[in-house]
Write an enzyme that holds these catalytic residues in place. Structure first.
Site, mmCIF file in Angstrom:
data_model
loop_
_atom_site.group_PDB
_atom_site.id
_atom_site.type_symbol
_atom_site.label_atom_id
_atom_site.label_comp_id
_atom_site.label_asym_id
_atom_site.label_seq_id
_atom_site.Cartn_x
_atom_site.Cartn_y
_atom_site.Cartn_z
ATOM 1 N N GLU A 39 0.798 -1.242 0.000
ATOM 2 C CA GLU A 39 0.000 0.000 0.000
ATOM 3 C C GLU A 39 0.822 1.280 0.000
ATOM 4 O O GLU A 39 0.287 2.344 -0.313
ATOM 5 C CB GLU A 39 -0.986 0.006 1.182
ATOM 6 C CG GLU A 39 -0.299 0.210 2.524
ATOM 7 C CD GLU A 39 -1.150 0.942 3.552
ATOM 8 O OE1 GLU A 39 -2.306 1.273 3.273
ATOM 9 O OE2 GLU A 39 -0.628 1.185 4.649
ATOM 10 N N HIS A 68 -4.306 3.038 2.098
ATOM 11 C CA HIS A 68 -3.748 3.804 0.968
ATOM 12 C C HIS A 68 -4.058 3.160 -0.386
ATOM 13 O O HIS A 68 -3.455 3.530 -1.399
ATOM 14 C CB HIS A 68 -2.230 3.966 1.136
ATOM 15 C CG HIS A 68 -1.867 4.877 2.267
ATOM 16 N ND1 HIS A 68 -2.105 6.240 2.221
ATOM 17 C CD2 HIS A 68 -1.307 4.635 3.475
ATOM 18 C CE1 HIS A 68 -1.693 6.784 3.358
ATOM 19 N NE2 HIS A 68 -1.217 5.838 4.145
ATOM 20 N N HIS A 180 0.166 -2.038 8.800
ATOM 21 C CA HIS A 180 -0.249 -0.631 8.912
ATOM 22 C C HIS A 180 0.570 0.187 9.902
ATOM 23 O O HIS A 180 0.784 1.363 9.660
ATOM 24 C CB HIS A 180 -1.749 -0.493 9.232
ATOM 25 C CG HIS A 180 -2.206 0.931 9.395
ATOM 26 N ND1 HIS A 180 -2.297 1.803 8.321
ATOM 27 C CD2 HIS A 180 -2.578 1.649 10.491
ATOM 28 C CE1 HIS A 180 -2.725 2.993 8.770
ATOM 29 N NE2 HIS A 180 -2.889 2.930 10.072
HETATM 30 FE FE LIG Z 1 1.266 1.165 5.453
HETATM 31 FE FE LIG Z 2 -1.984 1.612 6.224
#
Ligand SMILES: [Fe+2]
Ligand SMILES: [Fe+2]
Length: 271
Positions: A39, A68, A180
């Site tokens: 991402e 994203h 993340h």
């Molecule tokens: Fe990320």
């Molecule tokens: Fe993320």
């Protein structure tokens, strides 16, 4: 099944390091399946189609996304044509792409890879718990099952939400790995029911940074509380971070989990 999951590739540093390492790691670890979170591959924000193609060529079987996902708009038509690229399954109905993909290995075994996104300190989305439950209803792991392994990338901010999801599906999937936060956690373990778990795989990127972004500009945002320079990825040597899992084909459950940290400035760990 020997599985490697690599956390969020950030910018050129992470992309190039992971692209170069995947073929070597496939060989040295005898990997059957490689899953990569892409991402942040395009200058920190999103994934351009040519970068996704390069990751598949390098040996990634599935590429996952996250919050994203749509930062590079060219990915929207591309995801409709490339089922190996998946986005969180709990986006609203009608969102382009899919939240899971079944990989058929050359030896006939199958592995389901799915991604869900958390809601704590994240955008409001459909329920990831119920979404994953619905998706898993069509699958059973094991020698006689629909697949021999199930890998879940849970893209979320909060460790509590990640652990809650992992315990909820313990015994029903091979691996729940968080992405993340871009910071590898040290809590990799096999849960009571046999599911391998790690709160966050960490990122593949330059760790002399603020989660992969140039540290000066990123830190200034906290000092000034004013819009500043655009964030750009740090371009030093990347540490490739991820997690290795070996599963039992008869049950789909984990036998072994080990972190991988390779290159760059973090302490090194090789499965
Ligand atoms: Fe990320
Ligand atoms: Fe993320």
């Amino acid at each position: 099944m020997k599985i490697l999951f690599l956390g969020d590739l950030v910018g050129r540093s992470g992309r190039d390091a992971a692209g170069a390492a995947i073929p070597e790691l496939r060989q040295s670890l005898g990997l059957d399946l490689v899953v990569v979170n892409g991402e942040n591959a395009s200058h920190g924000f999103g994934l351009a189609p040519e970068m996704a193609r390069a990751l598949f060529v390098a040996g990634a079987d599935v590429v996952t996304l996250g919050n994203h996902a749509w930062d590079r708009k060219e990915i929207i038509p591309y995801i409709e044509t490339e089922p190996r690229l998946i986005r969180p399954l709990n986006y609203p109905p009608g969102t382009p792409g899919h939240g899971n993909f079944v990989v058929l290995l050359p030896d006939g075994r199958r592995a389901l890879v799915a991604q869900a996104m958390g809601r704590l300190f994240m955008d409001a989305l459909d329920d990831p718990f119920r979404g994953l439950q619905t998706m898993l209803a069509a699958h059973r792991m094991g020698a006689q099952g629909t697949v021999q392994a199930i890998i879940v990338d849970f893209h979320a901010e909060a460790s509590s939400e990640k652990l809650s999801l992992a315990h909820s599906f313990d015994g029903r999937v091979s691996l729940v790995v968080g992405t993340h936060t871009h910071t590898p956690s040290a809590d990799h373990q096999i849960l009571e029911g046999g599911t391998a778990y790690m709160t966050d795989a960490g990122m593949c990127g330059d760790y002399d940074s603020v989660i992969g972004m140039q540290k000066g500009t990123a830190a200034l945002r906290f000092w000034k509380k004013m819009p500043g320079e655009k964030l750009a990825p740090a371009e030093g040597t990347a540490t490739i971070c991820g997690v290795f899992v070996e599963t039992d084909d008869a049950t789909g459950l984990a036998r072994r989990i080990a972190p991988l940290r390779m290159g760059g400035r973090l302490s090194q760990a090789m499965p």
